[in-house]
Design a protein around this motif. Structure first.
Motif, PDB file in Angstrom:
ATOM      1  N   SER A 105      -5.832   6.247   0.752  1.00 25.92           N
ATOM      2  CA  SER A 105      -4.255   6.233   1.197  1.00 25.92           C
ATOM      3  C   SER A 105      -4.579   6.343   3.218  1.00 25.92           C
ATOM      4  O   SER A 105      -3.503   6.521   3.536  1.00 25.92           O
ATOM      5  N   THR A 108      -1.975   3.289   4.123  1.00 22.81           N
ATOM      6  CA  THR A 108      -1.019   3.267   3.835  1.00 22.81           C
ATOM      7  C   THR A 108      -0.642   2.522   4.368  1.00 22.81           C
ATOM      8  O   THR A 108       0.045   2.816   5.827  1.00 22.81           O
ATOM      9  N   THR A 114       8.331   0.351   0.058  1.00 25.62           N
ATOM     10  CA  THR A 114       7.421   0.685  -0.984  1.00 25.62           C
ATOM     11  C   THR A 114       5.417   1.010  -0.335  1.00 25.62           C
ATOM     12  O   THR A 114       4.648  -0.561  -0.094  1.00 25.62           O
ATOM     13  N   PRO A 115       5.697   2.531  -0.275  1.00 24.63           N
ATOM     14  CA  PRO A 115       4.509   2.128   0.197  1.00 24.63           C
ATOM     15  C   PRO A 115       2.753   2.250  -0.848  1.00 24.63           C
ATOM     16  O   PRO A 115       2.811   2.009  -1.647  1.00 24.63           O
ATOM     17  N   VAL A 116       1.632   1.075  -0.265  1.00 25.10           N
ATOM     18  CA  VAL A 116       0.477   1.084  -1.082  1.00 25.10           C
ATOM     19  C   VAL A 116      -0.468   1.387  -0.186  1.00 25.10           C
ATOM     20  O   VAL A 116      -0.276   1.168   0.960  1.00 25.10           O
ATOM     21  N   ASN A 117      -1.419   0.826  -0.685  1.00 29.29           N
ATOM     22  CA  ASN A 117      -3.043   0.710  -0.047  1.00 29.29           C
ATOM     23  C   ASN A 117      -3.273  -0.348   0.377  1.00 29.29           C
ATOM     24  O   ASN A 117      -3.947  -1.312  -0.848  1.00 29.29           O
ATOM     25  N   SER A 168       3.403   7.634   4.395  1.00 27.67           N
ATOM     26  CA  SER A 168       3.591   8.016   2.831  1.00 27.67           C
ATOM     27  C   SER A 168       5.058   9.188   3.143  1.00 27.67           C
ATOM     28  O   SER A 168       6.524   9.064   2.322  1.00 27.67           O
TER      29      SER A 168
END
Lengths: 216, 791, 329
Positions: A105, A108, A114-117, A168
């Motif tokens: 992560s 991020t 929305t937190p994403v990789n 995050s």
């Protein structure tokens, strides 16, 4: 950008050249299968005919991404991850690639908050979603409360995990104004830090939450 | 400890410096002063932290804003015009002769601009006698992951595709990856003759020219007194075997370099812990004078000991750049990072300690070996030899070669392993002697600072309230354990700074030292700011460039120790130059000019104060400069000065699942004069969390049938995360040693030395069962508990 | 990764047509992209499911039957109030999977179809039996995390915690293909190595998981999911268990005990269920059921410890599930 006629198979576009013939003529032995596969896929794709109207690639696809509030135009192959697009095409190197497998992560970013990789998102998949990177978390010259708190609480050491951590934690505060310590831990449970900044990341985030609550 | 009266040589003066531990309760340990002979141009003594304004205060990192906004640029972020991207082909066999390497298909890839075949593998042991091996076109492959060749192409994708087209013909050779198998007389030989791995700047590698039998390199012997006699004198003895695992460094930024070859020299951006080590190695490899190699490391994403020298990554990048006539960026994949850039060797330790019934150690006997793959450095004897007073000692350390990636110095090499064994045996002795484990340590430890640390830590951790082993009735059992750390004060005189004060009031420090994440950038700003009466944020710190005065490595915990006195000396010089220029303005001599709270004024008359900027405006030249190198410590003790550290760990064991959860840690540490408690605390946190990770989760696993690592990633190579982080309470002691103009020391390594041992001791307290192997996985825990139930 | 074409179908029919001509579906992409980066797969055509309508919602009909669209993310599943209410084990399993970032992208369908995490399978350097080779490298190798049941042919463990929980509540898959829709019980959908060594399930060409269906919970059904990992932060399970029971007056009328990380498929323990059914759920019955769940286990050299952990986890899951019933009158 090459497109394929709707319904036409990839193989038929090579006019009867079987896969084995292709491999033999290119001189690949059994040991080189992985490389051969890559090259084969690329050559097949490159030689294909016109594609269906809803197919993109394999060559560079023009995209308009909304990044940190600004429309950015790039052209990338479908296999390009969002992390690569941000770093290599848009010069936004704040998002770091550490494992490239979604296991740490560090990369991020937010897609519509929305937190994403980013290393596991294809750039061509972003669509109209707003991308927010570490560079865009706060306006130029200002610091998001989480960023300010990270500095004040010494939540950075080498700094390589920091952008991912901040994204995050800031995402957490955007959806939960009064997180518990457990909430904070959960929010960064996917963010790996080898230097061991976790205790101060927790303290900084809880402090930032308090700051935000004091100044709605 | 007493102030020595010294005969002053020419050019020396006698200074009175703070000495001791403020608040210490042990007799003779508390803060006092001592006299030292120092060179006349040394800065005056620095008062204890309580009297200072910037040094010793919790100053936020001056690079914090850059890091939290993603503006700090690391090697992998560098983009130079015309830059190419490299990709490396590595061996999939653990031991093989390379019969041929066909680069043609790779070279023909449309994106490729240069290719390079590796002719010399760096960072591994080399044969003492090259003739022991038949000459070959290519280096023998001795571990899976060994770099074979590389390409540079117009994009990373093109480079990766092209690298996959490199054709290598191998003749597989018998291999061995297990340390016990490798010791057997009929084991496949990793090297056909004795081989040695040179030291790295960080302390890895091993002793050279030891005897070697088969794959066993050593032993190195360290002996004092006679252990046989010592054991005869003992009333109690504890003898046990311990095993620890191979650990990989796992820095988040992988090894990497951007190499920019120009006709007249080489500029590199390197992710390194030592800019000068990169320069020196590249100069040698590329046959350039050192002055024609420039290394830049503005920010780097962690090292932990693995990033010294150019390494294979750097060598390949430089070669490709030269061939392509363009900058080349080479960053290793996470997989290659695990396989080839270094590791902490495993250990098998047989430790026996004897003591009299009144708790004095009479003999310590440690035989240990471990594998550092195709490197060396498995020795774990440091703690046994140096932690406690014991008249009779025998330590034998051996390295065992295996066909696996080479070891590299890893945060206190040998010491977490050694303490894991030593500190458990000490606890076992204490139990046999019916002594408090802290008391037994106290009777054998002449470190004044650790005495304080035991006392303070015991109070904070409520040590006196600990219960008998296995006290909890239910399946969840809690306990507390303690262990001690040691590390050594290392001084690198190759440490220099330049400080410039501009007529515009600007202040800049320049040095080639790099910031590994420990915060030296900010510490340097503090030292400069303190001297000039400014804030740390007023000081511009330009580091990580070999064009600047030479800097020490960030290893061995020597950075702060080595560079901060040089910084102080440099700023002191600059200050003196500025004061000399101001003398006429104020009508006083230079030595009467004070700089404080952003103002400059004659000491006798503060009402005449002007701002620093105004004062600088009166300089006759556009800038004044101070430049200084580290001078030797003011005193040269006979033995290496030790840092201490005592950690108390509280944990819970779920005896039905074997899962251990570390809940609370009290850590009491020292590092001379702490320059920045915020940064020191962060290092301690980091060392503890790494220690927890080492004790419970991490394990480099090799498949014995193929020699391949099965977990070269960050998912199955398990590193502690947020939920594994306990509450950590740190206490940082000031321990003035009066050895330098800052008297500051390092903390990176002591922070991690004791943690695994403390966890093991806590486990015993929780369950009444000893676990003598790492990592303490649920499988290991359940097995230990089950065996105990049967017994 | 290899280079590829991406098709962005706007209807399920279009998607099926595109996939049938050598396309590979891409849902959240978490497993697929990982496999592609590792060189385990190099599909020339990806059929992107993101834009398909109607696949990303959770709905309940009047009778309380749940329909979870295949594109519902793990995060959405974990937070969904209806799922939490009616099939708590499913929400718990989703919540305990992976990391927050992955949960935000990974879909229910993709999670159920993901490939094993066996480290021999995941490294292209090992041509293991499942990939067409001759050897299961785990048998004589690093098998600490491998199967303790049905491990003679292939010792992988099934990677999906969600599947474990769904099978406990008797979930069915809705599959849509060129021939139309069909339903299959998830329990039947997964195939053992003896049945299908290479994929572990069967889908017709172009067939797509469109929904996960959970029939309305019979009154007094309780369910729970318990996972034990070495780490709590992002770790695969050493053992996970889902238990669903229908209780009447503290007595178990029907039980389903499903073990994850135990076998190449989610492992249903009828032995444990038999110990529970018709009995009052007490510490004793839970203990007996837990022990029974490990009967017939064939652990490997390094994973005997899983037996002890499963005994604990099964027992605790049963007790925890029964405790949910405490609030009911």
């Amino acid at each position: 950008m090459a497109r394929r006629r709707h319904g036409e198979s990839a193989k038929s576009s090579l006019k009867g050249l079987s896969r084995r013939d292709f491999l033999k003529s290119a001189g690949f032995g059994a040991a080189g299968l992985a490389g051969a596969k890559l090259l084969e896929a690329n050559l097949l794709a490159a030689q294909s005919g016109p594609a269906a109207s809803d197919e993109i690639g394999p060559g560079p696809v023009p995209l308009k991404l909304n990044v940190n509030g600004t429309p950015r135009a790039i052209a990338v192959e479908p296999r390009t991850t969002l992390a690569q697009a941000l770093r290599d095409n848009l010069g936004l190197t704040g998002t770091k690639v550490v494992c490239d497998r979604g296991a740490c992560s560090a990369c991020t970013v937010w897609l519509d908050a929305t937190p994403v990789n980013a290393c596991m998102v294809l750039a061509v998949d972003v669509g109209k979603r707003r991308v927010t990177t570490i560079e865009g978390l706060a306006p130029e010259g200002r610091l998001h409360p989480v960023q300010a708190a990270f500095v004040a609480h010494d939540a950075t050491q080498c700094g390589y995990c920091t952008p991912g951590m901040v994204m995050s934690c800031a995402a957490l505060l955007a959806r939960n104004a009064n997180p518990s310590l457990d909430d904070v831990k959960r929010a960064v449970s996917g963010n790996l830090c080898r230097c061991g900044t976790y205790p101060k990341v927790f303290a900084a985030t809880l402090a930032a939450a308090e700051t935000q609550r004091g100044h709605p | 400890m007493s102030g020595k009266s010294s005969t002053l040589g020419p050019g020396m003066r006698a200074d009175t410096l703070p000495f001791g531990i403020p608040g210490a309760q042990a007799p003779g340990a508390t803060l006092t002063t001592v006299s030292r002979a120092v060179a006349e141009n040394e800065p005056p003594p620095l008062s204890p932290n309580s009297d200072l304004r910037v040094v010793g205060k919790p100053v936020p990192r001056i690079d914090g804003a850059l890091k939290v906004t993603g503006r700090a640029r690391y090697t992998a972020d560098m983009q130079l015009p015309g830059m190419l991207y490299a990709s490396v082909a590595t061996s999939r066999l653990p031991h093989a002769r390379v019969k041929s390497i066909d680069m043609r298909a790779a070279q023909a890839h449309p994106g490729v601009r240069a290719v390079h075949v590796v002719k010399r593998v760096l960072g591994v042991a080399v044969l003492r006698d090259k003739s022991a091996e038949m000459p070959a076109d290519f280096p023998i492959v001795r571990f899976a992951g060994q770099p074979i060749a590389a390409v540079a192409a117009v994009s990373q994708t093109a480079a990766d595709e092209a690298a996959a087209l490199i054709r290598v013909e191998y003749e597989p050779l018998p291999f061995v990856v297990d340390v016990d198998e490798a010791r057997k007389p009929d084991a496949p030989l990793v090297y056909p003759g004795p081989a040695d791995q040179p030291h790295t700047a960080g302390g890895g590698g091993g002793l050279q020219n030891l005897p070697q039998q088969g794959n066993v390199h050593g032993p190195a012997r360290n002996e004092r007194g006679n252990v046989e006699t010592g054991f005869k004198q003992a009333d109690v003895m504890v003898e046990a075997e311990f095993r620890t695992q191979v650990q990989t460094h796992g820095a988040l930024e992988t090894h990497g370099m951007v190499a920019d070859w120009r006709g007249d020299g080489l500029t590199v951006y390197a992710s390194t812990q030592s800019t000068s080590s990169v320069r020196d190695e590249l100069a040698e490899i590329m046959d350039l004078p050192e002055s024609r190699v420039r290394v830049l490391t503005e920010y780097m994403g962690g090292g932990f000991g693995a990033k010294f020298g150019a390494g294979n990554a750097g060598a390949m990048a430089a070669e490709l750049s030269r061939k392509a006539g363009a900058p080349v960026r080479l960053t290793l994949t996470r997989k290659d990072e695990h396989l080839s850039t270094g590791n902490r060797p495993n250990s098998r330790q047989h430790l026996k300690i004897g003591a009299t019934k009144d708790g004095h150690l009479t003999a310590i006997d440690l035989r240990c070996f471990g594998t550092g793959g195709v490197g060396t450095g498995a020795g774990a004897g440091g703690p046994a030899a140096n932690m406690y007073q014991c008249p009779n000692l025998l330590v034998e350390e051996s390295d065992v070669f295996t066909n696996a990636g080479p070891a590299a110095a890893f945060r206190a090499p040998g010491h977490p392993q050694g303490c894991f064994a030593l500190e458990q045996v000490i606890d076992e002795l204490a139990e046999k002697l019916d002594l408090d484990p802290l008391e037994l340590r106290g009777r054998n430890d002449n470190s004044a600072v650790r005495r304080e640390e035991r006392r303070i830590g015991a109070a904070r951790a409520h040590w006196a309230a600990r219960r008998a082993p296995g006290a909890d009735r239910g399946p969840i059992k809690r306990g507390i354990g303690v262990a001690q750390a040691l590390w050594y004060r290392i001084v690198n005189l190759d440490s220099a700074c330049e400080v410039r004060i501009g007529r515009d009031g600007s202040v800049e420090l320049l040095s080639a030292v790099q910031d590994i994440g420990g915060g030296i950038r900010t510490a340097l700003a503090q030292v400069v700011a303190e001297e000039l009466g400014r804030e740390a944020s007023d000081v511009r710190v330009s580091i990580g460039d070999t064009a600047y005065p030479v800097g020490p490595p960030s290893g061995g915990s020597m950075t702060t120790t080595s560079i901060t006195p040089a910084a102080r000396a440099a700023v002191f010089q600059a200050r003196q130059a500025m004061s000399a220029a101001l003398g006429p303005f104020f009508g006083v001599s230079a030595s009467e000019i004070e700089m404080r709270d952003g103002k400059v004024f004659p000491r006798a008359d503060r009402s005449r104060a002007i701002s620093f900027r105004q004062a600088a405006g009166r300089l006759r030249t556009s800038e004044v400069v101070g430049r200084a190198s580290r001078v030797a410590d003011y005193e040269q003790p006979k033995q290496l000065v030790q840092y201490g550290g005592v950690q108390f760990v509280e944990l819970a064991v779920d005896t039905e699942t074997g899962v251990i959860k570390v809940e609370h840690v009290v850590a009491v540490h020292d590092c001379g004069r702490p320059l920045n408690p915020l940064a020191v605390e962060s290092q301690i946190n980091g060392g503890i969390i790494q220690g927890i990770s080492y004790a419970l989760y991490e394990d480099r696993r090799l498949d014995r049938n193929t020699g391949l690592m099965v977990n070269p990633n960050l998912e199955a190579y398990k590193i502690a995360g947020a939920f594994e982080t306990p509450e950590i309470e740190t206490v940082i002691l000031e321990n003035y040693l009066a050895l330098s103009s800052t008297d500051a020391g390092g903390i990176g390594e002591p922070a991690t030395v004791a943690t695994a041992a403390a966890i093991a001791n806590a486990f015993y307290n929780a369950t009444g069962v000893r676990v003598r192997m790492l990592p303490m996985t649920p499988a290991v825990v359940l097995d230990a508990l089950r065996q105990e139930m049967r017994a | 990764m290899n280079n590829f074409v991406v098709a962005n179908p706007r209807s399920i029919d279009e998607a099926i047509r595109q996939a049938a001509k050598s396309g590979t579906y891409k849902a959240g992409g978490i497993d697929l992209i990982d496999c592609m980066k590792e060189g385990l797969a190099s599909p020339p055509l990806l059929v992107n499911l993101s834009a398909l309508p109607g696949l990303d919602t959770v709905s309940a009909d009047g009778a309380g039957n749940l329909r979870i669209g295949a594109m519902v993310t793990l995060a959405a599943l974990a937070e969904n109030p209806v799922v939490n209410e009616q099939a708590r084990a499913v929400a718990e399993a989703a919540a305990r999977s992976a990391t927050p970032q992955i949960r935000n992208m990974a879909t229910a369908g993709g999670n159920l179809l993901q490939r094993t995490r066996c480290w021999y399978y995941r490294r292209v350097d090992f041509n293991c039996r499942r990939k067409g080779g001759q050897t299961c490298f785990a048998h004589d190798g690093e098998n600490e995390y491998h199967a303790i049941f049905d491990n003679q042919l292939c010792a992988m463990v099934h990677p999906s915690s969600l599947a474990v929980a769904l099978i406990a509540v008797e979930a069915r898959l809705e599959l849509t293909g060129a021939q139309g829709k069909r339903e299959v019980a998830l329990e039947q959908f997964y195939l053992t190595p003896e049945q299908d060594l290479h994929t572990g399930y069967h889908l017709d060409a172009g067939e797509l998981v469109t929904a996960v269906l959970i029939a309305a919970a019979p009154a007094r059904r309780v369910s729970t999911f318990v996972k034990v990992g070495q780490k709590e932060s992002f770790d695969w399970p050493l053992a996970d268990v889902a238990v669903a029971m229908q209780l009447a007056n503290g007595r178990c009328r029907k039980a389903r005990v499903i073990l994850g990380a135990a076998a190449p498929v989610p492992w249903r323990s009828r032995r444990a269920e038999a110990e529970l059914e018709s009995h009052e759920v007490t510490e004793q019955t839970a203990l007996r059921a837990a022990k029974a769940s490990m009967e017939g286990a064939t652990p490997l050299e390094r994973n005997t410890y899983k037996v002890a952990i499963f005994e604990t986890v099964v027992r605790r899951a049963i007790i925890a599930a029964a405790a949910q019933d405490g609030g009911h009158a």
